[in-house]
Design a protein around this motif. Structure first.
Motif, PDB file in Angstrom:
ATOM      1  N   TYR A  17      39.919  36.056  36.130  1.00  0.00           N
ATOM      2  CA  TYR A  17      41.029  35.320  36.724  1.00  0.00           C
ATOM      3  C   TYR A  17      40.985  33.873  36.264  1.00  0.00           C
ATOM      4  O   TYR A  17      39.991  33.405  35.695  1.00  0.00           O
ATOM      5  N   ASP A  60      42.379  29.851  37.729  1.00  0.00           N
ATOM      6  CA  ASP A  60      42.814  29.155  38.938  1.00  0.00           C
ATOM      7  C   ASP A  60      43.051  27.692  38.577  1.00  0.00           C
ATOM      8  O   ASP A  60      42.104  26.949  38.315  1.00  0.00           O
ATOM      9  N   PRO A  71      49.551  28.463  47.020  1.00  0.00           N
ATOM     10  CA  PRO A  71      48.896  29.416  46.122  1.00  0.00           C
ATOM     11  C   PRO A  71      49.880  30.468  45.633  1.00  0.00           C
ATOM     12  O   PRO A  71      50.551  31.121  46.434  1.00  0.00           O
ATOM     13  N   LEU A  74      49.868  33.741  43.318  1.00  0.00           N
ATOM     14  CA  LEU A  74      49.083  34.746  42.614  1.00  0.00           C
ATOM     15  C   LEU A  74      49.977  35.467  41.606  1.00  0.00           C
ATOM     16  O   LEU A  74      50.974  36.083  41.982  1.00  0.00           O
ATOM     17  N   ILE A  84      47.249  31.029  40.327  1.00  0.00           N
ATOM     18  CA  ILE A  84      46.100  31.931  40.229  1.00  0.00           C
ATOM     19  C   ILE A  84      46.540  33.151  39.425  1.00  0.00           C
ATOM     20  O   ILE A  84      47.443  33.872  39.830  1.00  0.00           O
ATOM     21  N   LEU A  96      43.828  41.513  46.672  1.00  0.00           N
ATOM     22  CA  LEU A  96      43.351  40.990  47.955  1.00  0.00           C
ATOM     23  C   LEU A  96      41.904  40.519  47.849  1.00  0.00           C
ATOM     24  O   LEU A  96      41.524  39.509  48.459  1.00  0.00           O
ATOM     25  N   LEU A 147      41.872  37.064  46.533  1.00  0.00           N
ATOM     26  CA  LEU A 147      42.198  36.089  47.573  1.00  0.00           C
ATOM     27  C   LEU A 147      40.995  35.854  48.473  1.00  0.00           C
ATOM     28  O   LEU A 147      40.691  34.708  48.838  1.00  0.00           O
ATOM     29  N   ASP A 148      40.291  36.928  48.836  1.00  0.00           N
ATOM     30  CA  ASP A 148      39.094  36.777  49.663  1.00  0.00           C
ATOM     31  C   ASP A 148      38.029  35.955  48.936  1.00  0.00           C
ATOM     32  O   ASP A 148      37.377  35.092  49.540  1.00  0.00           O
ATOM     33  N   LEU A 169      41.266  32.481  50.499  1.00  0.00           N
ATOM     34  CA  LEU A 169      42.679  32.308  50.824  1.00  0.00           C
ATOM     35  C   LEU A 169      43.146  33.405  51.770  1.00  0.00           C
ATOM     36  O   LEU A 169      43.036  34.592  51.456  1.00  0.00           O
ATOM     37  N   ARG A 207      46.342  33.742  52.658  1.00  0.00           N
ATOM     38  CA  ARG A 207      47.670  34.186  52.221  1.00  0.00           C
ATOM     39  C   ARG A 207      47.997  33.563  50.867  1.00  0.00           C
ATOM     40  O   ARG A 207      47.455  32.513  50.508  1.00  0.00           O
ATOM     41  N   ALA A 208      48.902  34.213  50.149  1.00  0.00           N
ATOM     42  CA  ALA A 208      49.401  33.672  48.882  1.00  0.00           C
ATOM     43  C   ALA A 208      50.787  34.225  48.624  1.00  0.00           C
ATOM     44  O   ALA A 208      51.143  35.308  49.100  1.00  0.00           O
ATOM     45  N   ARG A 211      49.137  38.982  54.460  1.00  0.00           N
ATOM     46  CA  ARG A 211      48.461  38.235  53.397  1.00  0.00           C
ATOM     47  C   ARG A 211      49.460  37.566  52.448  1.00  0.00           C
ATOM     48  O   ARG A 211      49.046  36.862  51.533  1.00  0.00           O
TER      49      ARG A 211
END
Length: 277
Positions: free
Chosen positions: A14, A16, A22, A24, A50, A79, A82-83, A87, A89-90, A112
């Motif tokens: 990934y 960032d 955010p 994604l 991201i 997900l 994000l964890d 984060l 939520r995105a 989320r």
């Protein structure tokens, strides 16, 4: 580029960059994070961009079991990223298959999501476009290098992408393939072909409209290539009927998919981010 381990131990790549809401970015079936380079260039000053290489694509590991190349597993990976980043939520910008992943997440993990921007995808996939994808999926191109690829693309894609220059096609080729001593090589696991074939073995397309309807209450945007052979004008019209508040951009002289550097695409993403702020 950075990497993290999914919950099954597979390492995923990934990137960032930026600050703000955010966002994604999830790429198409055979694509990777490089498709979102224009989004980083345009929006990293107002959003945290991201970009994920879905398992089996780009810098991410290939899965030993090709049946894990499915929307549910790929949604779990999103997900997990994000964890990993802490984060809750995105917002999601999903190109083609990435948009399908976003709709799957809306159905099961809406809490989320901040919003969803769909790039040339909807609840119905035109079989003409899917047939074209299957004609090349999992096959190395018989091309020596990026220059040869650019020349070929300029010729074969002229009807759906009129006016795109050879230099632009070279950038496209660099994002899709690697240059190797024996010619261009795939930047994804060729067994994706088996995964898609297995998933469509019944011949019946599932009804995906409930997934689109699951986006209710979230900011939604749709970018469509005017010459798309994946997202028909009729499907886009029905999406707009169901979501009259949806931001919509029709990108002239683009098929599947818009490059996201077009003025129409940039304006749609900007409006979407404003709603997500």
């Amino acid at each position: 580029m950075q990497r993290f381990a999914a919950d099954d131990g597979l390492w995923l790549a990934y990137d960032d960059q930026g600050t703000g809401t955010p966002l994604l970015c999830l790429a198409g079936l055979t694509r990777n994070m490089d498709d979102f380079e224009p989004v980083v260039e345009q929006f990293a000053d107002r959003a945290r961009i991201i970009r994920l290489d879905t398992r089996g694509r780009g810098g991410s590991d290939h899965d030993p079991d090709f049946m894990n190349y499915n929307l549910i597993r790929e949604g779990r990976d999103a997900l997990a990223l994000l964890d990993h980043l802490g984060l809750a939520r995105a917002a999601i910008l999903g190109t083609s298959r990435g948009g399908l992943i976003a709709m799957v997440l809306a159905a099961g993990h809406k809490d989320r999501l901040i919003g969803v921007c769909l790039n040339d995808i909807g609840p119905m996939v035109d079989p003409v476009g899917m047939g074209y994808i299957m004609s090349y999926l999992g096959k190395r191109p018989e091309l020596a290098d990026y220059d040869a690829a650019a020349a070929r693309l300029e010729q074969t894609m002229a009807r759906r992408f009129p006016g795109v220059t050879r230099a632009q096609w070279r950038v496209y080729a660099r994002r899709l393939w690697d240059e190797a001593p024996d010619g261009l090589a795939l930047r994804y696991d060729p067994r994706l072909r088996h995964a898609v074939a297995e998933a469509s073995a019944t011949g019946a397309m599932p009804d995906l409209w409930p997934l689109f309807d699951a986006l209710a209450g979230l900011p939604v945007a749709l970018i469509r290539g005017a010459n798309s052979d994946i997202l028909s004008a009729d499907t886009a019209a029905e999406m707009r009927r169901r979501r009259p508040d949806m931001i919509h951009a029709e990108v002239a002289d683009r098929g599947h998919v818009p490059f996201l550097d077009e003025p129409e695409s940039v304006a749609a993403i900007a409006a979407f981010l404003e709603r997500c702020a």
